[in-house]
Structures are given as structure tokens and as C-alpha cells.
Design a protein around this motif. Structure first.
Motif, PDB file in Angstrom:
ATOM      1  N   ASP A  70     -21.351   7.325 -35.038  1.00 16.70           N
ATOM      2  CA  ASP A  70     -19.941   7.513 -34.722  1.00 16.70           C
ATOM      3  C   ASP A  70     -19.792   8.011 -33.289  1.00 16.70           C
ATOM      4  N   TRP A  71     -19.020   7.266 -32.497  1.00 16.54           N
ATOM      5  CA  TRP A  71     -18.848   7.583 -31.085  1.00 16.54           C
ATOM      6  C   TRP A  71     -17.371   7.658 -30.735  1.00 16.54           C
ATOM      7  N   ILE A  72     -17.072   8.421 -29.685  1.00 14.82           N
ATOM      8  CA  ILE A  72     -15.730   8.506 -29.111  1.00 14.82           C
ATOM      9  C   ILE A  72     -15.829   8.086 -27.650  1.00 14.82           C
ATOM     10  N   LEU A  73     -14.895   7.261 -27.230  1.00 12.26           N
ATOM     11  CA  LEU A  73     -14.876   6.741 -25.865  1.00 12.26           C
ATOM     12  C   LEU A  73     -13.801   7.462 -25.061  1.00 12.26           C
ATOM     13  N   PHE A  74     -14.196   8.027 -23.926  1.00  8.21           N
ATOM     14  CA  PHE A  74     -13.256   8.617 -22.971  1.00  8.21           C
ATOM     15  C   PHE A  74     -13.313   7.770 -21.703  1.00  8.21           C
ATOM     16  N   CYS A  75     -12.163   7.456 -21.132  1.00  6.84           N
ATOM     17  CA  CYS A  75     -12.200   6.615 -19.935  1.00  6.84           C
ATOM     18  C   CYS A  75     -11.053   6.930 -18.980  1.00  6.84           C
ATOM     19  N   ALA A  76     -11.292   6.583 -17.725  1.00  3.45           N
ATOM     20  CA  ALA A  76     -10.290   6.697 -16.662  1.00  3.45           C
ATOM     21  C   ALA A  76     -10.688   5.700 -15.582  1.00  3.45           C
ATOM     22  N   HIS A  77      -9.715   5.194 -14.842  1.00  2.00           N
ATOM     23  CA  HIS A  77     -10.068   4.288 -13.739  1.00  2.00           C
ATOM     24  C   HIS A  77     -10.073   5.061 -12.430  1.00  2.00           C
ATOM     25  N   TYR A  78     -10.948   4.629 -11.517  1.00  2.00           N
ATOM     26  CA  TYR A  78     -11.061   5.317 -10.233  1.00  2.00           C
ATOM     27  C   TYR A  78     -10.547   4.487  -9.063  1.00  2.00           C
ATOM     28  N   ASP A  79     -10.290   3.205  -9.271  1.00  2.00           N
ATOM     29  CA  ASP A  79      -9.840   2.357  -8.171  1.00  2.00           C
ATOM     30  C   ASP A  79      -8.374   2.604  -7.858  1.00  2.00           C
ATOM     31  N   THR A  80      -7.994   2.346  -6.613  1.00  2.00           N
ATOM     32  CA  THR A  80      -6.595   2.514  -6.207  1.00  2.00           C
ATOM     33  C   THR A  80      -5.954   1.157  -5.938  1.00  2.00           C
ATOM     34  N   LYS A  81      -4.645   1.151  -6.019  1.00  2.18           N
ATOM     35  CA  LYS A  81      -3.850  -0.056  -5.817  1.00  2.18           C
ATOM     36  C   LYS A  81      -3.926  -0.528  -4.368  1.00  2.18           C
ATOM     37  N   ARG A  82      -3.999  -1.838  -4.177  1.00  4.56           N
ATOM     38  CA  ARG A  82      -3.948  -2.412  -2.828  1.00  4.56           C
ATOM     39  C   ARG A  82      -2.510  -2.327  -2.317  1.00  4.56           C
ATOM     40  N   MET A  83      -2.320  -1.545  -1.280  1.00  2.00           N
ATOM     41  CA  MET A  83      -0.991  -1.328  -0.720  1.00  2.00           C
ATOM     42  C   MET A  83      -1.027  -1.594   0.783  1.00  2.00           C
ATOM     43  N   PRO A  84       0.130  -1.890   1.374  1.00  2.00           N
ATOM     44  CA  PRO A  84       0.178  -2.113   2.823  1.00  2.00           C
ATOM     45  C   PRO A  84       0.182  -0.805   3.616  1.00  2.00           C
ATOM     46  N   PHE A  85      -0.108   0.300   2.953  1.00  2.00           N
ATOM     47  CA  PHE A  85      -0.178   1.606   3.620  1.00  2.00           C
ATOM     48  C   PHE A  85      -1.383   2.347   3.042  1.00  2.00           C
ATOM     49  N   ASN A  86      -1.653   3.532   3.553  1.00  2.00           N
ATOM     50  CA  ASN A  86      -2.842   4.296   3.199  1.00  2.00           C
ATOM     51  C   ASN A  86      -2.657   5.001   1.852  1.00  2.00           C
ATOM     52  N   PHE A  87      -2.766   4.247   0.763  1.00  2.00           N
ATOM     53  CA  PHE A  87      -2.544   4.788  -0.576  1.00  2.00           C
ATOM     54  C   PHE A  87      -3.840   5.404  -1.096  1.00  2.00           C
ATOM     55  N   VAL A  88      -3.855   6.727  -1.285  1.00  2.00           N
ATOM     56  CA  VAL A  88      -5.080   7.428  -1.671  1.00  2.00           C
ATOM     57  C   VAL A  88      -5.114   7.806  -3.151  1.00  2.00           C
ATOM     58  N   GLY A  89      -4.053   7.508  -3.884  1.00  2.00           N
ATOM     59  CA  GLY A  89      -4.086   7.628  -5.337  1.00  2.00           C
ATOM     60  C   GLY A  89      -4.437   8.996  -5.890  1.00  2.00           C
ATOM     61  N   ALA A  90      -3.735  10.039  -5.478  1.00  2.00           N
ATOM     62  CA  ALA A  90      -4.014  11.371  -6.022  1.00  2.00           C
ATOM     63  C   ALA A  90      -3.719  11.422  -7.513  1.00  2.00           C
ATOM     64  N   ASN A  91      -2.554  10.914  -7.905  1.00  2.00           N
ATOM     65  CA  ASN A  91      -2.182  10.917  -9.316  1.00  2.00           C
ATOM     66  C   ASN A  91      -2.716   9.683 -10.023  1.00  2.00           C
ATOM     67  N   ASP A  92      -2.491   8.514  -9.430  1.00  2.00           N
ATOM     68  CA  ASP A  92      -2.880   7.253 -10.049  1.00  2.00           C
ATOM     69  C   ASP A  92      -4.318   6.914  -9.693  1.00  2.00           C
ATOM     70  N   ALA A  93      -5.207   7.401 -10.520  1.00  2.00           N
ATOM     71  CA  ALA A  93      -6.666   7.210 -10.458  1.00  2.00           C
ATOM     72  C   ALA A  93      -7.378   8.516 -10.181  1.00  2.00           C
ATOM     73  N   GLY A  94      -6.948   9.271  -9.163  1.00  3.82           N
ATOM     74  CA  GLY A  94      -7.663  10.502  -8.823  1.00  3.82           C
ATOM     75  C   GLY A  94      -7.622  11.554  -9.911  1.00  3.82           C
ATOM     76  N   SER A  95      -6.443  11.776 -10.492  1.00  2.00           N
ATOM     77  CA  SER A  95      -6.304  12.858 -11.483  1.00  2.00           C
ATOM     78  C   SER A  95      -7.130  12.576 -12.732  1.00  2.00           C
ATOM     79  N   GLY A  96      -7.090  11.334 -13.234  1.00  2.00           N
ATOM     80  CA  GLY A  96      -7.863  11.002 -14.421  1.00  2.00           C
ATOM     81  C   GLY A  96      -9.360  11.067 -14.177  1.00  2.00           C
ATOM     82  N   THR A  97      -9.791  10.612 -12.983  1.00  2.00           N
ATOM     83  CA  THR A  97     -11.205  10.645 -12.644  1.00  2.00           C
ATOM     84  C   THR A  97     -11.709  12.075 -12.544  1.00  2.00           C
ATOM     85  N   ALA A  98     -10.925  12.942 -11.917  1.00  2.00           N
ATOM     86  CA  ALA A  98     -11.321  14.351 -11.792  1.00  2.00           C
ATOM     87  C   ALA A  98     -11.431  15.013 -13.159  1.00  2.00           C
TER      88      ALA A  98
END
Length: 214
Positions: A107-135
Motif C-alpha cells: 500500500d502506497w501513497i503518492l505525493f506530487c507537485a510540479h516544479y516547472d513554470t509557465k512560458r511567459m513573455p516576461f520574467n515569470f519565476v513562479g513563487a506560488n505556481d510551482a515554487g510553493s508546492g515544490t518547497a
């Protein structure tokens, strides 16, 4: 006000530790979860800059994740693959680590989060979207590494390629890493072992607004 990503995981860990069957017994103490350390992980991820799939930023993020897992005695595994996208073929790589159950239980439990950030025309560093879940997932790995093996095994997966390549989220241009990992679980006959999946994403925004897609 800062919202530390450790708050959700602390309650989650308490629930996992109390998930036992049989006669009542004294509840074991929950493994320590250092929300300040999770916040430092978040700051380091943001400092790496954009982490779009197939870029040096994504590779730097993988190296950081692997380094932190190795530091607590865990053995990260890279799951590399190349897939066609609207932007051409892109090299993706999930990173996962297994914490095996006592007596090699199934019996296993899977925990997951994505670390990649969205391709944007500006310097999107993804603090909330990707960073928070990864941390959060990194600190959860440290916490579970302190815990003696129990009934459940845990797989923690840091997913690549969650974001779409195009600006609009239109299937199948998204979830490249999670779809690949699910396929591998089916191919190896492991999928039935996983009894639950917990996904962490966009958990660092105190006033997060989620809209129903139509």
C-alpha cells in the motif's frame, strides 16, 4: 503577510501518523516539519528564475531538488523522456523518491507537485505556481525521512511539464510529466499499489481565487 507552505503539510502529517487500525494506542508524535526551511527552499527556487521545461532553469531546479533529497539520505530517481509539443520536441524529467513501507507492504501513497513554470513573455519565476508546492514537497520528504517505516510506502514526485507550452491550456498541451508517470505506473503494474494521491499546487497565496473553467 508571508504564508508558509508548511501549514498544510503539518496537518497532513498528523493525519498520516494517526492512520492506524486496531485497538486504541498512544498517538505517535508527528515528524518535525520546518516551515521556515520550506520557505527558504521557496526563496532559492525563485532565485533560480524561470524554470520552463527543457531550459537550463529546469535543470538547475532538478539539481537542487536532488541535492536536498540526497542530503537527508534519500535516493532520487530521474524519469527522463522526450515528447512532442506545439513548440517542438522537449526533453522533460520528473524526479521522484520512494520511502518503502514496513515489511515491504503493497500500500502506497503518492505525493506530487510540479516544479516547472509557465512560458511567459516576461520574467515569470513562479513563487506560488510551482515554487510553493515544490518547497512543501521537499520539506515533506525531509519529514517523512525521519519517520520509521510503517504500513504505507510513500512516493514523492516532482513533476516536469505541468504547464502548457501555448498560452492557452488546451489538451493535450499540458500535464506532460504526470501523464508520463501515470503511464509508467500502468506499464510496470504498480498503479494498483497506490491507494491515494495528494497534489500540492498554488498553495502559497493567502487570497488565492480559483475560477471554474468553462
Amino acid at each position: 503577510e508571508k504564508v508558509h507552505p508548511g501549514s498544510i503539510a503539518a496537518y497532513l502529517l498528523l493525519g498520516l501518523c494517526a492512520c492506524t487500525q486496531g485497538p486504541a494506542s498512544p498517538a505517535p508524535s508527528a515528524p518535525s516539519f520546518d516551515s521556515a526551511r520550506a520557505w527558504k527552499d521557496l526563496e532559492k527556487l525563485v532565485a533560480l528564475g524561470p524554470r520552463q521545461s527543457g531550459t537550463p532553469g529546469a535543470e538547475a531546479t532538478r539539481l537542487y531538488i536532488e541535492q536536498e533529497l540526497l542530503a537527508v539520505g534519500l535516493k532520487p530517481v530521474r524519469e527522463s523522456f522526450t515528447q512532442a509539443t506545439p513548440a517542438g520536441d522537449i526533453a522533460f524529467a520528473n524526479v521522484y523518491v520512494d520511502l518503502t513501507p514496513k515489511d515491504q507492504g503493497k500500500d502506497w501513497i503518492l505525493f506530487c507537485a510540479h516544479y516547472d513554470t509557465k512560458r511567459m513573455p516576461f520574467n515569470f519565476v513562479g513563487a506560488n505556481d510551482a515554487g510553493s508546492g515544490t518547497a512543501l514537497l521537499l520539506e515533506l520528504a525531509r519529514s517523512l525521512a525521519q519517520r520509521p517505516a510503517g504500513k504505507f510506502g510513500y512516493r514523492l514526485v516532482f513533476l516536469d511539464g505541468e504547464e502548457s507550452v501555448n498560452e492557452r491550456w488546451v489538451d493535450p498541451d499540458n500535464r506532460y510529466g504526470s501523464r508520463h508517470h501515470a503511464k509508467r505506473l500502468r506499464e510496470t503494474g504498480r498503479v494498483s499499489n497506490f491507494k491515494a494521491c495528494v497534489l500540492f499546487d498554488m498553495i502559497g497565496d493567502k487570497h488565492l481565487m480559483m475560477y471554474r473553467e468553462v
